[in-house]
Design a protein around this motif. Structure first.
Motif, PDB file in Angstrom:
ATOM      1  N   PHE A  91       0.762  -1.341  -0.020  1.00  0.00           N
ATOM      2  CA  PHE A  91       0.115   0.189   0.055  1.00  0.00           C
ATOM      3  C   PHE A  91       0.900   1.222   0.035  1.00  0.00           C
ATOM      4  O   PHE A  91       1.550   1.631   0.969  1.00  0.00           O
ATOM      5  CB  PHE A  91      -0.959   0.039   1.173  1.00  0.00           C
ATOM      6  CG  PHE A  91      -2.001   0.880   1.061  1.00  0.00           C
ATOM      7  CD1 PHE A  91      -1.836   2.245   0.831  1.00  0.00           C
ATOM      8  CD2 PHE A  91      -3.383   0.544   0.868  1.00  0.00           C
ATOM      9  CE1 PHE A  91      -2.912   3.184   0.848  1.00  0.00           C
ATOM     10  CE2 PHE A  91      -4.581   1.275   0.494  1.00  0.00           C
ATOM     11  CZ  PHE A  91      -4.224   2.578   0.599  1.00  0.00           C
ATOM     12  N   ARG A 139      -5.270   8.753   7.948  1.00  0.00           N
ATOM     13  CA  ARG A 139      -4.315   7.765   8.046  1.00  0.00           C
ATOM     14  C   ARG A 139      -5.085   6.796   9.353  1.00  0.00           C
ATOM     15  O   ARG A 139      -4.849   5.643   9.152  1.00  0.00           O
ATOM     16  CB  ARG A 139      -2.607   8.158   8.600  1.00  0.00           C
ATOM     17  CG  ARG A 139      -2.163   8.660   7.418  1.00  0.00           C
ATOM     18  CD  ARG A 139      -0.780   9.639   7.800  1.00  0.00           C
ATOM     19  NE  ARG A 139      -0.556  10.670   6.607  1.00  0.00           N
ATOM     20  CZ  ARG A 139       0.462  10.432   5.911  1.00  0.00           C
ATOM     21  NH1 ARG A 139       1.033   9.148   6.160  1.00  0.00           N
ATOM     22  NH2 ARG A 139       0.540  10.980   4.884  1.00  0.00           N
ATOM     23  N   MET A 143      -5.959   3.053   8.616  1.00  0.00           N
ATOM     24  CA  MET A 143      -5.385   1.855   9.674  1.00  0.00           C
ATOM     25  C   MET A 143      -6.380   1.154  10.331  1.00  0.00           C
ATOM     26  O   MET A 143      -6.366  -0.226  10.692  1.00  0.00           O
ATOM     27  CB  MET A 143      -4.449   2.241  10.583  1.00  0.00           C
ATOM     28  CG  MET A 143      -2.830   2.602   9.877  1.00  0.00           C
ATOM     29  SD  MET A 143      -1.834   1.399   9.587  1.00  0.00           S
ATOM     30  CE  MET A 143      -2.073   1.379   7.775  1.00  0.00           C
ATOM     31  N   ALA A 175      -2.387  -3.451  10.130  1.00  0.00           N
ATOM     32  CA  ALA A 175      -1.152  -4.318  10.409  1.00  0.00           C
ATOM     33  C   ALA A 175      -1.405  -5.408  11.192  1.00  0.00           C
ATOM     34  O   ALA A 175      -0.929  -6.667  10.994  1.00  0.00           O
ATOM     35  CB  ALA A 175      -0.124  -3.217  10.712  1.00  0.00           C
ATOM     36  N   THR A 185       5.323  -7.616   8.639  1.00  0.00           N
ATOM     37  CA  THR A 185       4.775  -6.102   8.274  1.00  0.00           C
ATOM     38  C   THR A 185       5.869  -5.050   8.573  1.00  0.00           C
ATOM     39  O   THR A 185       6.480  -5.028   9.592  1.00  0.00           O
ATOM     40  CB  THR A 185       3.541  -5.907   9.319  1.00  0.00           C
ATOM     41  OG1 THR A 185       4.166  -6.165  10.609  1.00  0.00           O
ATOM     42  CG2 THR A 185       2.389  -6.885   8.899  1.00  0.00           C
ATOM     43  N   ALA A 187       6.564  -0.709   7.653  1.00  0.00           N
ATOM     44  CA  ALA A 187       5.842   0.805   7.458  1.00  0.00           C
ATOM     45  C   ALA A 187       7.380   1.526   7.025  1.00  0.00           C
ATOM     46  O   ALA A 187       8.074   1.622   8.005  1.00  0.00           O
ATOM     47  CB  ALA A 187       5.291   1.184   8.680  1.00  0.00           C
ATOM     48  N   PHE A 290       3.432  -7.494   4.291  1.00  0.00           N
ATOM     49  CA  PHE A 290       2.455  -6.158   3.875  1.00  0.00           C
ATOM     50  C   PHE A 290       3.453  -4.987   4.045  1.00  0.00           C
ATOM     51  O   PHE A 290       4.057  -4.856   5.023  1.00  0.00           O
ATOM     52  CB  PHE A 290       1.448  -6.065   5.098  1.00  0.00           C
ATOM     53  CG  PHE A 290       0.807  -4.802   5.283  1.00  0.00           C
ATOM     54  CD1 PHE A 290       0.104  -4.063   4.000  1.00  0.00           C
ATOM     55  CD2 PHE A 290       0.419  -4.101   6.481  1.00  0.00           C
ATOM     56  CE1 PHE A 290      -0.247  -2.837   4.191  1.00  0.00           C
ATOM     57  CE2 PHE A 290      -0.038  -3.002   6.625  1.00  0.00           C
ATOM     58  CZ  PHE A 290      -0.432  -2.255   5.420  1.00  0.00           C
ATOM     59  N   TYR A 292       3.767  -1.045   3.945  1.00  0.00           N
ATOM     60  CA  TYR A 292       3.129   0.030   4.027  1.00  0.00           C
ATOM     61  C   TYR A 292       4.006   1.127   3.780  1.00  0.00           C
ATOM     62  O   TYR A 292       5.184   1.527   4.513  1.00  0.00           O
ATOM     63  CB  TYR A 292       2.196   0.299   5.309  1.00  0.00           C
ATOM     64  CG  TYR A 292       1.716   1.514   5.568  1.00  0.00           C
ATOM     65  CD1 TYR A 292       0.734   2.116   4.844  1.00  0.00           C
ATOM     66  CD2 TYR A 292       1.919   2.206   6.870  1.00  0.00           C
ATOM     67  CE1 TYR A 292      -0.037   3.308   4.800  1.00  0.00           C
ATOM     68  CE2 TYR A 292       1.390   3.309   7.107  1.00  0.00           C
ATOM     69  CZ  TYR A 292       0.299   3.911   6.129  1.00  0.00           C
ATOM     70  OH  TYR A 292      -0.294   5.108   6.396  1.00  0.00           O
ATOM     71  N   TYR A 293       3.762   1.926   2.722  1.00  0.00           N
ATOM     72  CA  TYR A 293       4.707   3.012   2.199  1.00  0.00           C
ATOM     73  C   TYR A 293       4.076   4.304   2.060  1.00  0.00           C
ATOM     74  O   TYR A 293       3.887   5.014   1.174  1.00  0.00           O
ATOM     75  CB  TYR A 293       5.379   2.382   0.857  1.00  0.00           C
ATOM     76  CG  TYR A 293       6.609   3.079   0.362  1.00  0.00           C
ATOM     77  CD1 TYR A 293       7.748   2.816   0.660  1.00  0.00           C
ATOM     78  CD2 TYR A 293       6.301   4.328  -0.647  1.00  0.00           C
ATOM     79  CE1 TYR A 293       8.824   3.505   0.462  1.00  0.00           C
ATOM     80  CE2 TYR A 293       7.484   5.235  -0.885  1.00  0.00           C
ATOM     81  CZ  TYR A 293       8.973   4.575  -0.205  1.00  0.00           C
ATOM     82  OH  TYR A 293       9.880   5.317  -0.746  1.00  0.00           O
ATOM     83  N   PRO A 294       3.723   5.029   3.353  1.00  0.00           N
ATOM     84  CA  PRO A 294       3.443   6.403   3.453  1.00  0.00           C
ATOM     85  C   PRO A 294       4.467   7.444   3.193  1.00  0.00           C
ATOM     86  O   PRO A 294       5.276   8.052   3.701  1.00  0.00           O
ATOM     87  CB  PRO A 294       2.762   6.330   4.809  1.00  0.00           C
ATOM     88  CG  PRO A 294       3.727   5.540   5.337  1.00  0.00           C
ATOM     89  CD  PRO A 294       4.285   4.334   4.609  1.00  0.00           C
TER      90      PRO A 294
END
Length: 560
Positions: A91, A139, A143, A175, A185, A187, A290, A292-294
């Motif tokens: 994501f 966010r 989440m 997550a 997981t 981030a 997973f 997660y790439y914000p």
């Protein structure tokens, strides 16, 4: 429905129960063949020929009926085979990227080849809504799978010395759900849901690995002196670090590009973050993960390496300097070129992630989702949203619950299940990703009504999707706002903090720019939407929606 159709075929004599039993055996063989060969289309043809040959049928009605049922069975078997190996989940979340700032969504000036390719290989969602109008509450919706009327974080809220208001330990994040299903997981980027040492920090909210900025305020600088690696400071060789907010030196010539050199650093934080994300893929390539790439891009300040700025500065756009004389983030000599280059850098990050998946043979078994946390910033002296037509025909920008503040670009890529080159105008939002992802990995039973989201998997995979009941948003910041959308109708409340509860009504199908308030013409619809908004709002002591949760304030007092 499928079982009912089969029973009807038997009862009418179109097909015998014996033949149906034979079909069941053939379906089992199909599953075996499909899993063994991985060639679904060839499998379909072979099995059809085999069924017709073995059945020895001469009646064309029997043949066509059997083929119809076989197609149903094949689709079931294909989905079963596709889900035998659970997909990786990636994501990618942009920061303040507007609805029209990608080529695939109509952008004409900024180059985004990798994201355009992603859209060509998957599905564009053209009516997708971020969780809220600013960073942290948006966010939080992503989440938790809860809409803003139920989430814990409903506005940005700074904590000292570093971080934002933390989500409680009792919060169940996406997550945590994926980790419980055996996923690694990680981030990488900007967190913003709980400072270091708090119960909201990423390692306490289901992530095995974190690298980047914990604090949104810290992320205003792209050349900081440190980032977080799990719970440790990692120093960056930016000496001195470039602040996120500053002005030109006293007496500096604002027309001389050398006056802006002090706002350039040595180590560009997004590059370090990308490196760690790619390492995470390398380390977990043999197991479901997973990612997660914000990303912090393209949120201001306007910081970008010269090598990436050059292709845009060479275009010689009219580009007056941003000096920060009246406040804002750090100055830049060519702000338009800088902003375009930052979006292209974001695009390159997406390209690097896709290449790493491809290098490991993971590209086809990875569900990739891209979106943005809210619309383009309203800081027009730094980001010229009119020049770039950043939100196109939409009204509003970041901080607004009008369409331009919350309708965001969204792309989904999942080869074999999400058809390439497709577009959907189904109304969707950040709360939908929790149930959608859980169903995609075969864990739909884990949802149990614990989210406000709609499972989008039927729509994404080309099946029929029931209309969305509603999409609700509330935001106590920027004067206090509340909206709900049901079909084409959208109700909007503005300036609530000062006591205004008047409702505007727009038909989004005919008035996408929200220019024509038709509340007076449709009082019955307004009353229905008011009732629904009241039902979806759960009072919050921490983030009160005035005047419902607490008394109204004097005009302007609640805007921040």
């Amino acid at each position: 429905m499928k079982d009912t159709n089969m029973k009807q075929l038997i009862s009418t004599g179109t097909i015998s129960a014996t033949t149906l039993g034979f079909l069941s055996c053939t379906t089992c063989a199909l599953k075996t063949m499909l899993c063994a060969t991985g060639n679904g289309r060839a499998c379909r043809r072979r099995v059809k020929r085999e069924v017709i040959y073995r059945a020895g049928m001469r009646n064309s009605l029997h043949i066509f009926a059997l083929i119809a049922i076989l197609s149903i069975a094949f689709d079931t078997a294909h989905l079963h085979a596709a889900n035998t190996t659970r997909p990786n989940i990636v994501f990618i979340l942009a920061d303040d990227l507007g609805y029209r700032e990608l080529g695939a969504f109509g952008q004409q000036k900024i180059r985004t080849p990798h994201l355009d390719a992603l859209a060509a290989q998957g599905m564009k969602l053209t009516q997708h809504y971020s969780g809220n109008a600013v960073c942290a509450p948006s966010r939080c919706v992503l989440m938790t799978g809860l809409h803003p009327g139920h989430t814990y974080i409903r506005n940005n809220s700074e904590m000292q010395p570093e971080g934002q208001q933390p989500i409680p330990d009792s919060t169940v994040t996406l997550a945590e759900r994926l980790k419980a299903q055996g996923y690694a997981t990680g981030a990488f980027g900007k967190w913003g849901l709980g400072g270091p040492g708090s119960e909201g920090e990423p390692l306490r909210q289901g992530f095995d690995r974190f690298f980047g900025y914990n604090c949104q305020r810290h992320a205003h600088s792209y050349y900081p002196d440190y980032l977080w690696s799990d719970n440790e400071h990692v120093p960056l060789e930016n000496s001195p670090p470039v602040p996120g907010h500053a002005k030109l030196a006293v007496g500096a010539d604002e027309t001389d590009p050398r006056s802006y050199h002090e706002f350039k650093g040595q180590v560009y934080a997004p590059d370090r973050i990308r490196e760690e994300a790619l390492k995470f893929i390398d380390q977990h390539k043999a197991e479901p993960f997973f990612l997660y790439y914000p990303s912090v891009l393209p949120h201001v300040a306007l910081h970008v390496p010269d090598a990436e700025l050059r292709p845009y500065s060479e275009l010689k756009w009219p580009d007056p300097p941003f000096t920060a004389a009246k406040g804002g983030y750090t100055p830049h000599f060519t702000p338009r070129a800088a902003y375009a280059a930052m979006i292209s850098h974001l695009d390159a990050e997406v390209g690097a992630i896709m290449k790493r998946l491809r290098d490991h043979g993971l590209e086809d078994n990875t569900l990739v989702i891209f979106s943005s946390d809210n619309g383009t910033t309203h800081l027009e002296r730094e980001v010229d949203y009119d020049f770039f037509e950043s939100v196109g025909e939409l009204r509003g920008l970041k901080g607004s619950l009008y369409e331009g503040g919350v309708r965001v670009p969204a792309i989904v890529r999942w080869p074999g299940l999400v058809a390439a080159g497709t577009t959907s105008d189904y109304i969707s939002g950040f709360e939908d990703w929790t149930p959608t992802i859980l169903d995609a990995i075969g864990a739909a039973s884990d949802i149990n009504g614990s989210t406000d989201g709609v499972n989008l998997l039927p729509m994404l995979t080309g099946r029929q999707q029931p209309p969305r009941p509603f999409l609700y948003r509330e935001f106590p910041g920027y004067g206090g706002q509340q909206t709900i959308r049901v079909g084409d109708w959208k109700a909007v409340r503005q300036s609530m903090t000062s006591g205004n509860i008047d409702v505007e009504l727009y038909n989004i199908a005919t008035d996408l720019g929200e220019q024509h308030n038709v509340a007076m013409e449709h009082p019955e619809i307004v009353n229905q939407l008011i009732k629904l908004m009241a039902e979806q709002h759960r009072p919050s002591e921490l983030f009160p929606l005035r005047p419902f949760d607490q008394p109204a304030l004097k005009k302007g007092a609640g805007k921040k």
